[in-house]
Design an enzyme around this catalytic site. Structure first.
Site, PDB file in Angstrom:
ATOM      1  N   ARG A   9       0.664  -1.212   0.083  1.00 54.79           N
ATOM      2  CA  ARG A   9      -0.144  -0.017   0.048  1.00 54.79           C
ATOM      3  C   ARG A   9       0.881   1.348  -0.189  1.00 54.79           C
ATOM      4  NH1 ARG A   9      -1.859   1.109   6.248  1.00 54.79           N
ATOM      5  NH2 ARG A   9       0.107  -0.389   7.222  1.00 54.79           N
ATOM      6  N   SER A  38      -4.333   5.127   5.842  1.00 54.85           N
ATOM      7  CA  SER A  38      -4.270   3.662   5.545  1.00 54.85           C
ATOM      8  C   SER A  38      -4.030   3.196   4.481  1.00 54.85           C
ATOM      9  CB  SER A  38      -5.455   2.913   6.298  1.00 54.85           C
ATOM     10  OG  SER A  38      -5.275   1.501   6.461  1.00 54.85           O
ATOM     11  N   GLU A  97     -18.706   4.315   0.824  1.00 56.64           N
ATOM     12  CA  GLU A  97     -18.000   3.582  -0.300  1.00 56.64           C
ATOM     13  C   GLU A  97     -18.665   3.343  -1.655  1.00 56.64           C
ATOM     14  OE1 GLU A  97     -18.195   2.489   2.959  1.00 56.64           O
ATOM     15  OE2 GLU A  97     -16.418   2.816   3.785  1.00 56.64           O
ATOM     16  N   PHE A 103     -14.703  -3.397   1.937  1.00 56.14           N
ATOM     17  CA  PHE A 103     -15.587  -2.523   1.627  1.00 56.14           C
ATOM     18  C   PHE A 103     -15.869  -2.344   0.167  1.00 56.14           C
ATOM     19  CE2 PHE A 103     -14.023  -0.629   5.633  1.00 56.14           C
ATOM     20  CZ  PHE A 103     -14.874  -1.037   6.241  1.00 56.14           C
ATOM     21  N   ASP A 153      -7.927  -6.265  13.899  1.00 52.48           N
ATOM     22  CA  ASP A 153      -9.274  -5.851  13.695  1.00 52.48           C
ATOM     23  C   ASP A 153     -10.202  -6.718  13.453  1.00 52.48           C
ATOM     24  OD1 ASP A 153      -8.964  -3.207  14.064  1.00 52.48           O
ATOM     25  OD2 ASP A 153      -8.810  -2.450  11.830  1.00 52.48           O
ATOM     26  N   ARG A 206      -1.497  -4.872   3.646  1.00 55.74           N
ATOM     27  CA  ARG A 206      -1.037  -3.867   4.529  1.00 55.74           C
ATOM     28  C   ARG A 206       0.339  -4.274   5.067  1.00 55.74           C
ATOM     29  NH1 ARG A 206      -4.096  -1.234   8.059  1.00 55.74           N
ATOM     30  NH2 ARG A 206      -3.302  -0.903   9.894  1.00 55.74           N
TER      31      ARG A 206
END
Lengths: 330, 281
Positions: free
Chosen positions: A8, A35, A56, A81, A115, A165
């Site tokens: 990312r 992020s 989104e 999402f 998460d 990530r």
């Protein structure tokens, strides 16, 4: 010199480079710019950066609308999402309307770790792969992330790209030729082929080393494009190595494993074993590596599947060679 | 080449044009055997005003970069759009009789890849409005002075994405965006107010930062006046909430829940009856 870093981060950096070269590139965000790393584009080109807030579905449709103006919108959020909350917008306003929108989503697979399953995307490849007109990418390292980001900006049409990530090691040489719709051969071997995507490519290379020590030579293919899948590479691997193991940080259903199995079933049936999540959600995990181990998303699981596949193939060959079966075929 | 070559509309001419379009809606839906007459008829006065007076367009060049955009977010009422586009010369009127056929240029819902003059594919409620917001944003970014007109139905306001897009339109000061709500008060399952009330509609748009006008959506002079006021005000997006009648113009269809969609082709006698009703109305 490209160093190990989250894919990312490389995406954010490459977006800025692309923005310098092409004023048509604009970026949409949904409140997680820090992020996804699109904040870097926002800092450099504030007038071309649109944060849609936590919305989104609207972000994807707005990007589709903006694309009718000849702009090249990149729309970023988390994989979960993009593929599920905004799923129908991707289908109707991007794919059906064939808009030149690049949906680049981060936190692929279980990489968000702590998460937990609500934010882990282990279905996105399957969902996006079924969308007509959409191409689907899943690069493994910072080098291919940069090359893929450039390639999709140049490609005219709808794109979905999933990015990890966590810090990703550099697996490819910077001058690696990159072409959408191909696989990159990272290692040669004649006994079995491991086809991996995203963060599992690194694990596939570790597995191949371990297998080599046990006398099994594995070919390793980096499948950075899930759709269109590189049918030729799969057919050659099936013909030349006899069995395949796929590895993905995703459900075993519908993603890389599904795509490879479809091609093999249609062309040259051989055993395909799939490493991934088997009809289950993962879990929160404070230690990402431990999470991968716990859910079988690691080199050891690939080695296990290779050995199982080889042993099944041997049994299958013995069965075919038995006098009884031969006489039955008369 | 602009449509608006006069300061004030010729209301009698617009009224006559709207009647012709209503007739074509009945004919094309009668032949297709399915589709949405009620909401198409309630939307036609606004569409007539836009295509015969307001829009800066050139039907010979549907992709002209400086054209005003129109997006029919209530995409199930595509027939109202198609009859107007055909009559304005975007494509041959004969295409109308192919509505809903396999590979027809006129799909059941608007498809920008198939139909000249369709500025955005729509049909999933709310998405057309959101995309129109993106078009308006792109127009601003490229410093183009066209306007984006978008039509929603009252029941469409039940979709959450409508308010996500409304928030964005206001946040990004899209004063080149003009929303028209076709408030015909009926949806598939019954009266909108009974199913899931979107009321009070105008207050909601005001609360979202839109310059909002409430009008009779069949009164061409009121439509003209409201759009004129939108043109004059900068700094906010605009919403025109039009009080309309589902099935408007065909007395036997007006305010009927059953007029939402057609379930079989009309016989010649049925079609003749509806066309006669239109003449009488």
């Amino acid at each position: 010199m490209i160093e190990a870093q989250p894919n990312r981060a490389m995406y954010g950096q490459t977006l800025v480079e692309l923005g310098e070269q092409d004023p048509r590139i604009i970026v949409f965000e949904a409140d997680i710019a820090k992020s996804t790393n699109t904040y870097r584009f926002g800092e450099r080109f504030p007038e071309r950066f649109f944060n849609c807030g936590a919305a989104e579905l609207n972000m994807v449709c707005m990007a589709a609308g903006a694309s009718t103006m000849g702009l090249i919108p990149f729309a970023s959020t988390f994989c979960m999402f993009a593929s599920m909350r905004a799923c129908e917008a991707v289908r109707q306003s991007v794919c059906y309307a064939k808009r030149n929108v690049k949906i680049v989503a981060t936190n692929a697979g279980v990489e968000i770790a702590g998460d937990g399953p609500s934010h882990q995307a282990v279905e996105d490849l399957a969902i996006m792969r079924v969308m007509a007109n959409l191409i689907v990418l899943s690069p493994s390292d910072p080098v291919t992330t940069r090359l893929a980001t450039r390639a999709i900006a140049a490609y005219v049409g709808p794109v979905y790209m999933r990015l990890g990530r966590q810090v990703a090691p550099v697996l490819h040489a910077e001058e690696t030729p990159f072409e959408i719709g191909t696989m990159i051969r990272l290692r040669d071997g004649g006994d079995v082929t491991i086809i991996a995507t995203g963060n599992m490519v690194e694990q596939a290379l570790i597995a191949a080393d371990e297998l080599s020590r046990a006398g099994v030579e594995a070919r390793v293919l980096d499948c950075h494009t899930i759709k269109p899948i590189d049918r030729q590479a799969i057919v050659h691997a099936a013909q030349e190595t006899g069995c395949l193991v796929t590895a993905e940080d995703h459900s075993i259903y519908g993603g890389l494993g599904g795509a490879v199995s479809e091609v093999v079933a249609e062309t040259c049936p051989v055993l395909v074993h799939r490493v991934g999540l088997a009809d289950r959600f993962a879990s929160s995990g404070r230690d990402y590596k431990a999470l991968l181990r716990h859910f079988g998303l690691h080199a050891g699981a690939i080695v296990d599947q290779v050995q199982q596949a080889l042993s099944r193939r041997r049994a299958y060959s013995r069965d075919l060679a038995s006098p009884l079966r031969s006489s039955e075929w008369g | 080449m602009t449509t608006a070559d006069r300061d004030t509309p010729d209301y009698e001419q617009l009224h006559g044009q709207a009647l012709l379009l209503r007739k074509d809606i009945i004919r094309m839906l009668g032949i297709a055997g399915s589709g949405h007459p009620g909401g198409s008829l309630s939307a036609i006065d606004y569409i007539t005003y836009l295509y015969w007076f307001r829009l800066r367009i050139d039907p010979a060049h549907p992709d002209w970069a400086d054209r005003d955009r129109f997006v029919l977010s209530k995409g199930h009422c595509a027939p109202a759009w198609y009859v107007a586009l055909a009559a304005r010369g975007y494509f041959p009127r004969a295409w109308l009789w192919t509505l809903r056929d396999i590979d027809s240029r006129l799909q059941g819902h608007p498809d920008m890849l198939k139909t000249p003059g369709v500025d955005m594919t729509s049909g999933s409620l709310g998405q057309g409005f959101s995309a129109a917001t993106g078009i308006a944003l792109g127009g601003k970014l490229q410093q183009q002075d066209f306007r984006v007109y978008v039509m929603l139905s009252d029941a469409e306001l039940q979709e959450g994405i409508v308010w996500e897009a409304a928030m964005a339109a206001s946040h990004y000061t899209l004063d080149n965006l003009i929303v028209f709500v076709d408030d015909n008060k009926l949806q598939t399952d019954g009266f909108t107010a009974d199913i899931m009330s979107p009321n009070p509609i105008a207050e909601k748009w005001r609360a979202f930062g839109f310059e909002t006008y409430e009008i009779n959506g069949h009164d061409l002079a009121q439509i003209h006046d409201a759009v004129e006021r939108c043109q004059a005000r900068e700094g906010r997006p605009h919403a025109i909430v039009g009080d309309t009648i589902k099935g408007k113009g065909v007395p036997s269809l007006e305010n009927q829940v059953d007029s939402h969609s057609l379930s079989k082709p009309l016989t010649e006698a049925e079609m003749a009856h509806l066309l006669a009703e239109l003449e009488g109305g």
